[in-house]
Design a protein around this motif. Structure first.
Motif, PDB file in Angstrom:
ATOM      1  N   VAL A 114       0.766  -1.315   0.072  1.00  0.00           N
ATOM      2  CA  VAL A 114      -0.117  -0.096  -0.045  1.00  0.00           C
ATOM      3  C   VAL A 114       0.894   1.127  -0.181  1.00  0.00           C
ATOM      4  CG1 VAL A 114      -1.796   1.186   1.200  1.00  0.00           C
ATOM      5  CG2 VAL A 114      -1.763  -1.187   1.277  1.00  0.00           C
ATOM      6  N   PRO A 115       0.888   2.182  -0.986  1.00  0.00           N
ATOM      7  CA  PRO A 115       1.546   3.394  -1.003  1.00  0.00           C
ATOM      8  C   PRO A 115       0.821   4.255   0.027  1.00  0.00           C
ATOM      9  CG  PRO A 115       0.709   3.036  -3.180  1.00  0.00           C
ATOM     10  CD  PRO A 115       0.169   1.893  -2.151  1.00  0.00           C
ATOM     11  N   THR A 116       1.635   4.595   0.968  1.00  0.00           N
ATOM     12  CA  THR A 116       1.298   5.878   2.176  1.00  0.00           C
ATOM     13  C   THR A 116       1.735   7.176   1.835  1.00  0.00           C
ATOM     14  OG1 THR A 116       3.265   4.941   3.390  1.00  0.00           O
ATOM     15  CG2 THR A 116       1.049   3.716   3.587  1.00  0.00           C
ATOM     16  N   PRO A 117       1.125   8.020   2.722  1.00  0.00           N
ATOM     17  CA  PRO A 117      -0.120   7.833   3.610  1.00  0.00           C
ATOM     18  C   PRO A 117      -1.296   7.299   2.730  1.00  0.00           C
ATOM     19  CG  PRO A 117       1.046   9.906   3.747  1.00  0.00           C
ATOM     20  CD  PRO A 117       1.576   9.347   2.465  1.00  0.00           C
ATOM     21  N   ALA A 118      -2.124   6.616   3.526  1.00  0.00           N
ATOM     22  CA  ALA A 118      -3.476   5.864   2.912  1.00  0.00           C
ATOM     23  C   ALA A 118      -4.403   5.999   3.726  1.00  0.00           C
ATOM     24  CB  ALA A 118      -2.898   4.347   2.707  1.00  0.00           C
ATOM     25  N   TRP A 119      -5.710   5.620   3.271  1.00  0.00           N
ATOM     26  CA  TRP A 119      -6.866   5.508   4.055  1.00  0.00           C
ATOM     27  C   TRP A 119      -6.484   4.688   5.563  1.00  0.00           C
ATOM     28  CZ3 TRP A 119     -11.584   2.124   3.331  1.00  0.00           C
ATOM     29  CH2 TRP A 119     -12.665   2.478   4.078  1.00  0.00           C
ATOM     30  N   VAL A 120      -7.068   5.195   6.534  1.00  0.00           N
ATOM     31  CA  VAL A 120      -6.745   4.505   7.842  1.00  0.00           C
ATOM     32  C   VAL A 120      -7.222   3.159   7.812  1.00  0.00           C
ATOM     33  CG1 VAL A 120      -6.421   6.633   9.117  1.00  0.00           C
ATOM     34  CG2 VAL A 120      -8.720   5.486   8.875  1.00  0.00           C
ATOM     35  N   SER A 121      -8.204   2.740   6.990  1.00  0.00           N
ATOM     36  CA  SER A 121      -8.917   1.467   7.242  1.00  0.00           C
ATOM     37  C   SER A 121      -8.087   0.262   6.428  1.00  0.00           C
ATOM     38  CB  SER A 121     -10.505   1.466   6.752  1.00  0.00           C
ATOM     39  OG  SER A 121     -11.191   2.222   7.682  1.00  0.00           O
TER      40      SER A 121
END
Length: 397
Positions: A114-121
């Motif tokens: 997952v590329p971050t920052p990403a949705w918290v969920s």
């Protein structure tokens, strides 16, 4: 017990509590449109309810609703699919949960990049499915986007999928068609890796850059699980209508998702299936909301740009700005609070200036250096609230 509650929902609940006590607060936490659902959509559900559509429904959804979604994906997203490749779920969040559960072998160390920052969920959902999230950090300088080289470095023999959200929550930026194709070209080398493409904000774009669906790229299309829904663009967050499209292997993943759903919650609410074709047929109302969001995006960015010692890319999609506020860490707020991270920053901002933002900590990557502001609110709230933050920052010691 190891799964944290959603911090964005917690912020929204705290704002509602403050307002219930009669106090004024500038709220930039909620990730939902402030518009009412278009009346024609509501009327379709009301009519369905009045017609007695109140009983169990097929777990995969009604044929009419699935055909409307497949038609939309073929025509707008150029994804080669049929109604047999569709799973309709209780919000895009549920769609992602079911997709992850369908493809991950639990507790085998299978990884989702997952590329971050990403949705918290994303991280909790991956872990609930029995997988491991592998984050690839981005920076404000890159508009929070990862290159194919950066993503490829994270791929191992345990990689099951890569999950990309464009336009992005929380970053408010998006991958261009050229950047999307470059990532797809890299992934051609890894035929066993799924691509979960979260496109819930695809209609909310504020530049001339077009959205390109990974599922429309023939070389990888059979491994793409496209996630979307009606919550954001149609102002239908409370309706809980999400869907997934997975054409590969004759819809194997979609069928697995529908089987899982049959054992979890049977289906979405019976009488709202009728609203899906109606919503997907709307253009004028959706375009009107998009234009308002575009004005708000410009306004918010212009005002944030006046904050001292803060960096913030211009929002190009979704309805979020994600300014970097770490310059103020190690300093003392005007009210005497030591600021050490995004959480203490957001807490002091709410307590001292009555402005609610979401700390970026749980978004991963460089998120702890940032806070998220949603511009899904009226222009007066944006002007007064964002200026209040600037005034507060100017008084830092």
């Amino acid at each position: 017990t190891s799964i944290p509650p959603s911090i964005t929902l917690a912020i929204s609940a705290k704002v509602k509590e403050i307002k219930a006590n009669g106090e004024n607060v500038y709220a930039f936490g909620a990730g939902e449109p402030d518009f009412a659902t278009p009346e024609v959509i509501s009327n379709a559900a009301i009519q369905s309810l009045n017609d007695g559509v109140t009983h169990y429904m097929p777990s995969k959804g009604t044929l009419e609703a699935r055909e409307a979604i497949a038609k939309k994906l073929r025509g707008e997203n150029h994804i080669d699919c049929t109604e047999a490749h569709i799973s309709i779920n209780a919000g895009a969040k549920m769609s992602i949960n079911l997709a992850l559960m369908a493809i991950i072998n639990p507790n085998k160390g299978e990884e989702v990049i997952v590329p971050t920052p990403a949705w918290v969920s994303y991280k909790p959902m991956i872990e609930l499915a029995g997988g491991v999230m592998v984050d690839v950090p981005s920076t404000v300088e890159s508009d929070f986007k990862c290159t194919p080289v950066e993503l490829e470095r994270a791929i191992t023999k345990n990689t099951k999928a890569i999950l990309i959200n464009s336009p992005s929550n929380p970053c408010g930026t998006m991958y261009s068609p050229e950047e999307t194709r470059a990532i797809a070209e890299m992934l051609e080398k890894y035929p066993d890796v799924y691509i979960i493409s979260d496109e819930i904000y695809e209609r909310l774009i504020y530049t001339d850059v077009e959205h390109l669906s990974f599922g429309s790229i023939p070389e990888i299309a059979n491994r793409v699980i496209t996630i979307n829904g009606l919550s954001k663009a149609f102002a239908m967050t409370g309706w809980r209508i999400g869907y997934a499209c997975a054409p590969g292997n004759d819809g194997m993943v979609a069928k697995a998702m529908n089987t899982l759903q049959s054992q979890i919650n049977t289906s979405i609410t019976s009488f709202i299936f009728a609203a899906i074709p109606v919503a997907l047929g709307l253009t004028k109302e959706v375009q009107s909301m998009r234009q308002i969001f575009a004005k708000r995006a410009t306004l918010m960015h212009e005002l944030i740009s006046k904050w001292p010692n803060v960096e913030c890319p211009k929002p190009t999609g979704a309805f979020y700005a994600f300014p970097k506020v770490s310059h103020y860490y190690g300093k003392t707020s005007p009210g005497g609070t030591p600021i050490i991270d995004a959480i203490s920053f957001a807490t002091a901002l709410l307590d001292e200036a009555c402005v609610a933002v979401v700390p970026g900590t749980d978004f991963g990557g460089c998120g702890n250096e940032h806070v998220r502001l949603s511009f899904a609110c009226n222009e007066d709230n944006i002007t007064e609230g964002v200026n209040a933050v600037g005034e507060w920052l100017s008084k830092f010691k």
